[in-house]
Design a protein around this motif. Structure first.
Motif, short mmCIF file in Angstrom:
data_model
loop_
_atom_site.label_atom_id
_atom_site.label_comp_id
_atom_site.label_asym_id
_atom_site.label_seq_id
_atom_site.Cartn_x
_atom_site.Cartn_y
_atom_site.Cartn_z
N LEU A 16 -12.77 -5.57 -2.60
CA LEU A 16 -12.62 -4.18 -3.01
C LEU A 16 -13.61 -3.84 -4.11
N PHE A 17 -13.80 -4.74 -5.05
CA PHE A 17 -14.74 -4.47 -6.14
C PHE A 17 -16.16 -4.32 -5.60
N ARG A 18 -16.57 -5.20 -4.69
CA ARG A 18 -17.92 -5.09 -4.11
C ARG A 18 -18.11 -3.74 -3.41
N TYR A 19 -17.09 -3.32 -2.69
CA TYR A 19 -17.15 -2.03 -2.01
C TYR A 19 -17.31 -0.90 -3.02
N LEU A 20 -16.50 -0.91 -4.07
CA LEU A 20 -16.54 0.17 -5.06
C LEU A 20 -17.85 0.17 -5.85
N ILE A 21 -18.32 -0.99 -6.24
CA ILE A 21 -19.58 -1.05 -7.01
C ILE A 21 -20.74 -0.59 -6.14
N CYS A 22 -20.67 -0.89 -4.86
CA CYS A 22 -21.70 -0.44 -3.92
C CYS A 22 -21.66 1.08 -3.79
N ARG A 23 -20.48 1.64 -3.79
CA ARG A 23 -20.32 3.09 -3.64
C ARG A 23 -20.73 3.87 -4.88
N CYS A 24 -20.38 3.37 -6.07
CA CYS A 24 -20.60 4.19 -7.27
C CYS A 24 -21.68 3.66 -8.18
N GLY A 25 -21.97 2.37 -8.15
CA GLY A 25 -23.03 1.82 -8.99
C GLY A 25 -22.66 1.65 -10.45
N ASP A 26 -21.41 1.84 -10.80
CA ASP A 26 -20.97 1.76 -12.19
C ASP A 26 -19.86 0.73 -12.30
N TYR A 27 -20.12 -0.34 -13.04
CA TYR A 27 -19.18 -1.44 -13.17
C TYR A 27 -17.83 -0.98 -13.70
N GLU A 28 -17.84 -0.21 -14.76
CA GLU A 28 -16.59 0.23 -15.40
C GLU A 28 -15.77 1.13 -14.47
N VAL A 29 -16.43 2.06 -13.83
CA VAL A 29 -15.73 2.97 -12.91
C VAL A 29 -15.14 2.17 -11.75
N ALA A 30 -15.94 1.26 -11.18
CA ALA A 30 -15.46 0.44 -10.07
C ALA A 30 -14.25 -0.39 -10.49
N ARG A 31 -14.31 -0.97 -11.67
CA ARG A 31 -13.20 -1.79 -12.16
C ARG A 31 -11.94 -0.95 -12.36
N ASP A 32 -12.10 0.22 -12.98
CA ASP A 32 -10.95 1.09 -13.21
C ASP A 32 -10.31 1.57 -11.91
N ILE A 33 -11.15 1.99 -10.97
CA ILE A 33 -10.62 2.47 -9.70
C ILE A 33 -9.98 1.34 -8.92
N MET A 34 -10.55 0.14 -9.02
CA MET A 34 -9.97 -1.01 -8.34
C MET A 34 -8.55 -1.28 -8.88
N GLN A 35 -8.42 -1.30 -10.18
CA GLN A 35 -7.11 -1.57 -10.77
C GLN A 35 -6.10 -0.47 -10.43
N GLU A 36 -6.55 0.78 -10.50
CA GLU A 36 -5.67 1.89 -10.15
C GLU A 36 -5.26 1.82 -8.68
N SER A 37 -6.19 1.43 -7.83
CA SER A 37 -5.90 1.33 -6.40
C SER A 37 -4.87 0.26 -6.11
N PHE A 38 -5.01 -0.91 -6.74
CA PHE A 38 -4.01 -1.95 -6.55
C PHE A 38 -2.65 -1.51 -7.06
N SER A 39 -2.64 -0.81 -8.17
CA SER A 39 -1.39 -0.33 -8.74
C SER A 39 -0.69 0.64 -7.78
N ARG A 40 -1.43 1.62 -7.28
CA ARG A 40 -0.86 2.58 -6.33
C ARG A 40 -0.42 1.88 -5.05
N HIS A 41 -1.26 0.97 -4.58
CA HIS A 41 -0.95 0.25 -3.35
C HIS A 41 0.34 -0.54 -3.51
N TYR A 42 0.51 -1.21 -4.64
CA TYR A 42 1.72 -1.99 -4.87
C TYR A 42 2.95 -1.08 -4.90
N GLN A 43 2.83 0.07 -5.56
CA GLN A 43 3.96 1.00 -5.62
C GLN A 43 4.41 1.44 -4.24
N TYR A 44 3.44 1.75 -3.37
CA TYR A 44 3.78 2.24 -2.04
C TYR A 44 4.20 1.13 -1.09
N SER A 45 3.68 -0.07 -1.27
CA SER A 45 3.92 -1.11 -0.27
C SER A 45 4.98 -2.13 -0.67
#
Length: 160
Positions: A16-45
């Motif tokens: 997921l991190f490789r995908y996000l960093i490839c999409r946005c090019g920003d390490y911090e943004v990719a890391r934040d979105i990755m963590q938020e995505s796992f959090s949301r995913h866990y809540q729903y699943s």
């Protein structure tokens, strides 16, 4: 469920991190979105029997789109920096080649870039199909055509 989700997290964090960093090019943004995505995913699943990687990537993709809309930040990773070696000429050639690929990649359609980024992130075609809401065969065709278009762009530039 927690043990199962921990295994899922460990299996898909890097992808997921490789995908996000490839999409946005920003390490911090990719890391934040990755963590938020796992959090949301866990809540729903957490009440579901199976943990879906496709759903995780869909959440991440939508979160990144929302971020980019809000920030008007459509960066492409252009600063290709290969490992430095003793051969300075080889390093320069590799950097030039990386920049040429990034430039050709930026000239692809949004759909082509999206499917190639998902493939590069290491996801199987079946999961990419679920993310993009297409069947596996369509994904294979799109990947093949996107690679061919990228190859043609590189050939036109004389970078084959």
């Amino acid at each position: 469920m927690i043990k199962k989700y921990r295994q899922f997290y460990e299996a898909y964090t890097n992808k997921l991190f490789r995908y996000l960093i490839c999409r946005c090019g920003d390490y911090e943004v990719a890391r934040d979105i990755m963590q938020e995505s796992f959090s949301r995913h866990y809540q729903y699943s957490r009440n579901m029997p199976d943990v879906s990687p496709s759903f995780l990537f869909t959440i991440a993709r939508n979160a990144l789109v929302d971020y980019q809309r809000h920030e008007k930040n459509f960066a492409l990773v252009r600063d290709y920096a290969p490992q430095q070696s003793q051969d300075i000429e080889a390093d320069c050639i590799a950097r030039e080649r990386g920049l040429a690929v990034a430039e050709a990649f930026s000239r692809l359609s949004t759909e082509d870039r999206e499917v190639l980024k998902l493939v590069v992130s290491g996801l199987p075609y079946r999961q990419i199909g679920k993310i993009l809401r297409l069947n596996e065969t369509s994904i294979k065709v799109r990947v093949h055509r996107a690679r061919a278009r990228l190859r043609n762009l590189m050939q036109k530039r004389g970078e084959t």
